[in-house]
Design a protein around this motif. Structure first.
Motif, mmCIF file in Angstrom:
data_model
loop_
_atom_site.group_PDB
_atom_site.id
_atom_site.type_symbol
_atom_site.label_atom_id
_atom_site.label_comp_id
_atom_site.label_asym_id
_atom_site.label_seq_id
_atom_site.Cartn_x
_atom_site.Cartn_y
_atom_site.Cartn_z
ATOM 1 N N ALA A 143 0.837 -1.203 0.000
ATOM 2 C CA ALA A 143 0.000 0.000 0.000
ATOM 3 C C ALA A 143 0.869 1.249 0.000
ATOM 4 O O ALA A 143 0.615 2.189 -0.770
ATOM 5 C CB ALA A 143 -0.935 -0.010 1.210
ATOM 6 N N THR A 144 1.888 1.272 0.809
ATOM 7 C CA THR A 144 2.804 2.410 0.866
ATOM 8 C C THR A 144 3.514 2.587 -0.472
ATOM 9 O O THR A 144 3.664 3.708 -0.961
ATOM 10 C CB THR A 144 3.831 2.216 2.007
ATOM 11 O OG1 THR A 144 3.117 2.131 3.245
ATOM 12 C CG2 THR A 144 4.810 3.367 2.064
ATOM 13 N N TYR A 145 3.934 1.501 -1.059
ATOM 14 C CA TYR A 145 4.627 1.534 -2.358
ATOM 15 C C TYR A 145 3.768 2.239 -3.409
ATOM 16 O O TYR A 145 4.265 3.038 -4.194
ATOM 17 C CB TYR A 145 4.962 0.111 -2.791
ATOM 18 C CG TYR A 145 5.675 0.021 -4.110
ATOM 19 C CD1 TYR A 145 7.046 0.228 -4.195
ATOM 20 C CD2 TYR A 145 4.986 -0.282 -5.280
ATOM 21 C CE1 TYR A 145 7.721 0.133 -5.405
ATOM 22 C CE2 TYR A 145 5.649 -0.379 -6.495
ATOM 23 C CZ TYR A 145 7.016 -0.167 -6.552
ATOM 24 O OH TYR A 145 7.670 -0.252 -7.748
ATOM 25 N N PHE A 146 2.479 1.929 -3.418
ATOM 26 C CA PHE A 146 1.588 2.507 -4.423
ATOM 27 C C PHE A 146 0.899 3.790 -3.965
ATOM 28 O O PHE A 146 0.174 4.412 -4.737
ATOM 29 C CB PHE A 146 0.529 1.485 -4.843
ATOM 30 C CG PHE A 146 1.072 0.393 -5.716
ATOM 31 C CD1 PHE A 146 1.553 0.664 -6.986
ATOM 32 C CD2 PHE A 146 1.117 -0.913 -5.267
ATOM 33 C CE1 PHE A 146 2.065 -0.343 -7.793
ATOM 34 C CE2 PHE A 146 1.613 -1.929 -6.068
ATOM 35 C CZ PHE A 146 2.091 -1.638 -7.329
ATOM 36 N N GLY A 147 1.092 4.177 -2.712
ATOM 37 C CA GLY A 147 0.460 5.397 -2.221
ATOM 38 C C GLY A 147 -1.042 5.261 -2.022
ATOM 39 O O GLY A 147 -1.803 6.204 -2.244
#
Length: 66
Positions: free
Chosen positions: A48-52
């Protein structure tokens, strides 16, 4: 469902699934296994963090658009 959403996000970002796995420090094939297994919250958070996006967006039935 989760893998499909991740695949769609990767396509939007123009990166391969393997690149997502590398960038998130996962073993090769980890994300495709999420079709049959439930990932840990920590791993979901990394993606989730990777894709924002939020974890809720990854788990939602709705299409994520960015």
């Amino acid at each position: 469902m989760i893998y499909t959403k991740i695949r769609d996000l990767a396509l939007d970002k123009k990166v391969s699934i393997r690149q997502v796995e590398r960038d998130c420090d996962f073993a090769n094939g980890t994300l495709s296994k999420w079709n049959k297994s439930i990932p840990s919250v920590d791993n979901l958070k990394r993606v989730a963090t990777y894709f924002g996006v939020t974890i809720d967006e990854l788990l939602s039935d709705k299409q994520v658009t960015h």
